[in-house]
Design a protein around this motif. Sequence first.
Motif, PDB file in Angstrom:
ATOM      1  N   THR A 232       0.857  -1.186   0.000  1.00 25.79           N
ATOM      2  CA  THR A 232       0.000   0.000   0.000  1.00 25.79           C
ATOM      3  C   THR A 232       0.890   1.232   0.000  1.00 25.79           C
ATOM      4  OG1 THR A 232      -1.697  -1.181   1.240  1.00 25.79           O
ATOM      5  CG2 THR A 232      -1.850   1.225   1.185  1.00 25.79           C
ATOM      6  N   PHE A 233       0.721   2.088  -0.996  1.00 23.18           N
ATOM      7  CA  PHE A 233       1.614   3.226  -1.179  1.00 23.18           C
ATOM      8  C   PHE A 233       0.837   4.431  -1.696  1.00 23.18           C
ATOM      9  CE2 PHE A 233       3.773  -0.727  -2.380  1.00 23.18           C
ATOM     10  CZ  PHE A 233       4.767  -0.779  -1.416  1.00 23.18           C
ATOM     11  N   THR A 234       1.426   5.600  -1.554  1.00 18.68           N
ATOM     12  CA  THR A 234       0.916   6.794  -2.210  1.00 18.68           C
ATOM     13  C   THR A 234       1.570   6.874  -3.580  1.00 18.68           C
ATOM     14  OG1 THR A 234       0.604   7.952  -0.118  1.00 18.68           O
ATOM     15  CG2 THR A 234       0.717   9.297  -2.115  1.00 18.68           C
ATOM     16  N   VAL A 235       0.744   6.837  -4.620  1.00 14.31           N
ATOM     17  CA  VAL A 235       1.258   6.797  -5.987  1.00 14.31           C
ATOM     18  C   VAL A 235       0.630   7.914  -6.806  1.00 14.31           C
ATOM     19  CG1 VAL A 235       1.635   4.305  -5.927  1.00 14.31           C
ATOM     20  CG2 VAL A 235      -0.561   5.199  -6.721  1.00 14.31           C
ATOM     21  N   ASN A 236       1.187   8.175  -7.961  1.00 17.74           N
ATOM     22  CA  ASN A 236       0.570   9.075  -8.930  1.00 17.74           C
ATOM     23  C   ASN A 236      -0.347   8.247  -9.819  1.00 17.74           C
ATOM     24  OD1 ASN A 236       1.710  11.429  -8.023  1.00 17.74           O
ATOM     25  ND2 ASN A 236       3.538  11.201  -9.276  1.00 17.74           N
ATOM     26  N   VAL A 248      -0.954   4.058 -13.373  1.00 16.10           N
ATOM     27  CA  VAL A 248      -0.223   4.350 -12.143  1.00 16.10           C
ATOM     28  C   VAL A 248       1.254   4.502 -12.489  1.00 16.10           C
ATOM     29  CG1 VAL A 248       0.629   3.318  -9.995  1.00 16.10           C
ATOM     30  CG2 VAL A 248      -1.808   3.333 -10.478  1.00 16.10           C
ATOM     31  N   ALA A 249       1.927   5.431 -11.806  1.00 16.65           N
ATOM     32  CA  ALA A 249       3.367   5.638 -11.989  1.00 16.65           C
ATOM     33  C   ALA A 249       4.111   5.152 -10.763  1.00 16.65           C
ATOM     34  CB  ALA A 249       3.658   7.119 -12.223  1.00 16.65           C
ATOM     35  N   PHE A 250       5.159   4.378 -10.985  1.00 18.14           N
ATOM     36  CA  PHE A 250       6.012   3.874  -9.919  1.00 18.14           C
ATOM     37  C   PHE A 250       7.417   4.442 -10.112  1.00 18.14           C
ATOM     38  CE2 PHE A 250       2.925   0.411 -10.831  1.00 18.14           C
ATOM     39  CZ  PHE A 250       2.222   0.463  -9.637  1.00 18.14           C
ATOM     40  N   GLY A 289       0.864  14.516 -17.188  1.00 25.32           N
ATOM     41  CA  GLY A 289       0.748  15.850 -16.606  1.00 25.32           C
ATOM     42  C   GLY A 289      -0.479  16.042 -15.741  1.00 25.32           C
ATOM     43  N   ASN A 290      -1.477  15.160 -15.876  1.00 21.83           N
ATOM     44  CA  ASN A 290      -2.719  15.306 -15.113  1.00 21.83           C
ATOM     45  C   ASN A 290      -2.874  14.251 -14.017  1.00 21.83           C
ATOM     46  OD1 ASN A 290      -4.467  17.553 -16.370  1.00 21.83           O
ATOM     47  ND2 ASN A 290      -3.749  16.426 -18.164  1.00 21.83           N
ATOM     48  N   MET A 291      -1.812  13.522 -13.719  1.00 16.36           N
ATOM     49  CA  MET A 291      -1.892  12.522 -12.659  1.00 16.36           C
ATOM     50  C   MET A 291      -1.956  13.201 -11.292  1.00 16.36           C
ATOM     51  SD  MET A 291       0.786   9.627 -14.071  1.00 16.36           S
ATOM     52  CE  MET A 291       0.093   8.225 -13.178  1.00 16.36           C
ATOM     53  N   THR A 292      -2.614  12.534 -10.352  1.00 16.28           N
ATOM     54  CA  THR A 292      -2.723  13.055  -8.991  1.00 16.28           C
ATOM     55  C   THR A 292      -2.285  11.986  -7.997  1.00 16.28           C
ATOM     56  OG1 THR A 292      -5.044  12.362  -8.867  1.00 16.28           O
ATOM     57  CG2 THR A 292      -4.603  14.618  -9.573  1.00 16.28           C
ATOM     58  N   LYS A 293      -1.945  12.422  -6.790  1.00 13.00           N
ATOM     59  CA  LYS A 293      -1.489  11.491  -5.761  1.00 13.00           C
ATOM     60  C   LYS A 293      -2.679  10.808  -5.103  1.00 13.00           C
ATOM     61  CE  LYS A 293       2.619  14.245  -4.732  1.00 13.00           C
ATOM     62  NZ  LYS A 293       3.341  15.041  -3.704  1.00 13.00           N
ATOM     63  N   LEU A 294      -2.512   9.509  -4.858  1.00  7.63           N
ATOM     64  CA  LEU A 294      -3.591   8.736  -4.263  1.00  7.63           C
ATOM     65  C   LEU A 294      -3.003   7.544  -3.522  1.00  7.63           C
ATOM     66  CD1 LEU A 294      -6.748   8.563  -4.207  1.00  7.63           C
ATOM     67  CD2 LEU A 294      -6.559   6.969  -6.121  1.00  7.63           C
ATOM     68  N   GLU A 295      -3.536   7.270  -2.340  1.00 11.97           N
ATOM     69  CA  GLU A 295      -3.110   6.074  -1.620  1.00 11.97           C
ATOM     70  C   GLU A 295      -3.826   4.869  -2.216  1.00 11.97           C
ATOM     71  OE1 GLU A 295      -4.477   4.854   2.429  1.00 11.97           O
ATOM     72  OE2 GLU A 295      -2.408   5.330   2.965  1.00 11.97           O
ATOM     73  N   MET A 296      -3.042   3.864  -2.595  1.00 15.16           N
ATOM     74  CA  MET A 296      -3.621   2.709  -3.266  1.00 15.16           C
ATOM     75  C   MET A 296      -2.986   1.419  -2.765  1.00 15.16           C
ATOM     76  SD  MET A 296      -4.106   3.831  -7.251  1.00 15.16           S
ATOM     77  CE  MET A 296      -5.568   2.808  -7.396  1.00 15.16           C
ATOM     78  N   ARG A 297      -3.774   0.382  -2.802  1.00 13.23           N
ATOM     79  CA  ARG A 297      -3.283  -0.974  -2.602  1.00 13.23           C
ATOM     80  C   ARG A 297      -2.884  -1.479  -3.980  1.00 13.23           C
ATOM     81  NH1 ARG A 297      -1.632  -4.077   1.780  1.00 13.23           N
ATOM     82  NH2 ARG A 297      -2.527  -6.161   1.783  1.00 13.23           N
ATOM     83  N   VAL A 298      -1.597  -1.793  -4.170  1.00 14.65           N
ATOM     84  CA  VAL A 298      -1.117  -2.179  -5.494  1.00 14.65           C
ATOM     85  C   VAL A 298      -0.589  -3.605  -5.479  1.00 14.65           C
ATOM     86  CG1 VAL A 298      -0.544   0.201  -6.098  1.00 14.65           C
ATOM     87  CG2 VAL A 298       1.208  -1.265  -5.100  1.00 14.65           C
ATOM     88  N   GLY A 299      -0.699  -4.242  -6.620  1.00 22.26           N
ATOM     89  CA  GLY A 299      -0.159  -5.581  -6.793  1.00 22.26           C
ATOM     90  C   GLY A 299       0.498  -5.699  -8.154  1.00 22.26           C
ATOM     91  N   LEU A 300       1.770  -6.081  -8.176  1.00 22.06           N
ATOM     92  CA  LEU A 300       2.520  -6.226  -9.423  1.00 22.06           C
ATOM     93  C   LEU A 300       3.086  -7.638  -9.521  1.00 22.06           C
ATOM     94  CD1 LEU A 300       4.615  -2.924  -9.529  1.00 22.06           C
ATOM     95  CD2 LEU A 300       2.714  -3.530 -11.019  1.00 22.06           C
ATOM     96  N   PRO A 301       3.043  -8.237 -10.698  1.00 24.78           N
ATOM     97  CA  PRO A 301       3.647  -9.565 -10.846  1.00 24.78           C
ATOM     98  C   PRO A 301       5.150  -9.533 -10.589  1.00 24.78           C
ATOM     99  CG  PRO A 301       2.196  -9.075 -12.697  1.00 24.78           C
ATOM    100  CD  PRO A 301       2.376  -7.792 -11.929  1.00 24.78           C
TER     101      PRO A 301
END
Length: 408
Positions: A232-236, A248-250, A289-301
Motif C-alpha cells: 500500500t503506497f501513495t502513488v501518482n 499508475v506511476a512507480f 501531466g494530469n496525474m494526482t497522488k492517491l493512496e492505493m493498494r497495489v499488486g505487481l507480478p
Amino acid sequence: MRALVLLAAATACMAMPGPQTFPLSLPASRATHQTTLGHKIHELGLDVSMEPQKPGNVVISPLSISALLSVLMMGSAGRTRQELLRGLHFDDAHSENDVHLSFQRLMEDIFSDGPDVTLNVANGLFLQRGPGIIHNFTHKARIHYNSVVSTLDFFNSSVGSTETINKWVKKPTNGMIPHLLTQPLDPRTTLVAVNTVFFNGKWLTPFDSSLTLDMEFDTGAGKVQVPIMIGTFTVNYIDIPELEARMVAFPYKGNRQAMYVILPTGQPTANLEPLERELSVEKINSLIGNMTKLEMRVGLPKMRLSFKSSLRDTLKKLHMASMFDPAAANFSRLSTLPVWVDDVLHETVIEVSEEGTKAAAATGALTFRSGNSNIFLVNRPAIFFIRDEVSSVPLFWGRLVRPEPLRT
C-alpha cells in the motif's frame, strides 16, 4: 559484395521495491533538445511496437533502436539517409549534426552508476579487418556515441568473431543477454553494430517479500498462477475513462526514472493493440501531466519478461527499406565497398522483483486502511513503459500478456 549486419540488444534488470510519491513537475533544468529528442524516440518506439509482432509479451527499447539507427544514418547517404532521417522522425529541416549532438548529450546526461539506480548505454562497432571502413565514420561514432571500435576477421573466423561479440554484449548487459547471436555470422560481414541498454532501479521502500502471494493472472485466453507483490503506497494515478483504462506511476529512487502501467478496465484480453493505437506521444504526456497522488493498494507480478525478434520486416514497413536492398543501399559514408544491412536483431530482458528489508516494507503495510484504499492489481494484460523523466525518453516499452514467474 559485402553484407552489413546490424544488431541491437537491450536489457533491463529491475529490482522493484514499493513505489514512492514523486513530484509531478519535472526539473526546470530539463533541456529543450532532450525533450525534443525524447519525443522523437518515443514516436519511433510506438511505430515499432504497433507493427504486428508475434503473439505474447512484447518488450522493446525505443532508446536502443533509435540510437543504433542514428549511428547507421551517420554512415549513409542519398535515399538511404533520407529514409533513416524520416524514420527517426526528423526531417530535412534538422541538421544531421544536431541529431548526433543531441544523442551525445542525452547519453552523457542519463548515465547513472550509483547504488540505487544504474543506467548504462553501450555502443560497439566490430569491423572486418582490412580496407573499406571509412575512418571519419568510426571517429564520429566514438565522439557522439562513445562507441567501442574493434576489428575482427569475419571472413576467416566467423565462429570466433561471433563468440567475441556475444562476450562483449554479455558484459554491459550484466550477463542477462549471453547469446545475442545464436548462429555464426556470414563470412561476408563487414560491420556489426551493437547497442545495449542496462537499467537497474530501486525505490526507497521495498515490497515485503512475505506478502507476495501466488494469484491468478487472466491472460484473456486462460488463467495462470503467478507471484504477485503486494503493498500500500501513495502513488501518482489517473483514471482514463475514454480509453477504459487506468494508469499508475512507480518512480525509482532519485525521481529520475519511473515505470508507468496502463491497465485496461474491461474484459481481460491479450489484444492490447487497440488501446496502444490511442496512446500517441501527446496523449501520454497529457495523461502524465494530469496525474494526482492517491493512496492505493497495489499488486505487481514478480516476473521475468524476455523478447527477441528481427526488426527487418518492421523497419521495411516503416519505409526504411533501401538499407536492406543490396542494389539500393547507400552507405558511402561508412565504407568504400558496397554494403547493405542484412538484419536488425533486438533482444530485451526485464526482471521485476522485491528488494530491501522487511522492516521498511512493514511501515508501508501499516499505513493501509482497507476501507479507504483503492486497488490497482495487475492481474491481466497491460501496457507498461519505463521513462526518463527529465528527457521524456522511453527506455523500455512493452505489452505484458503472460508473465513469466520469477522465483527467487
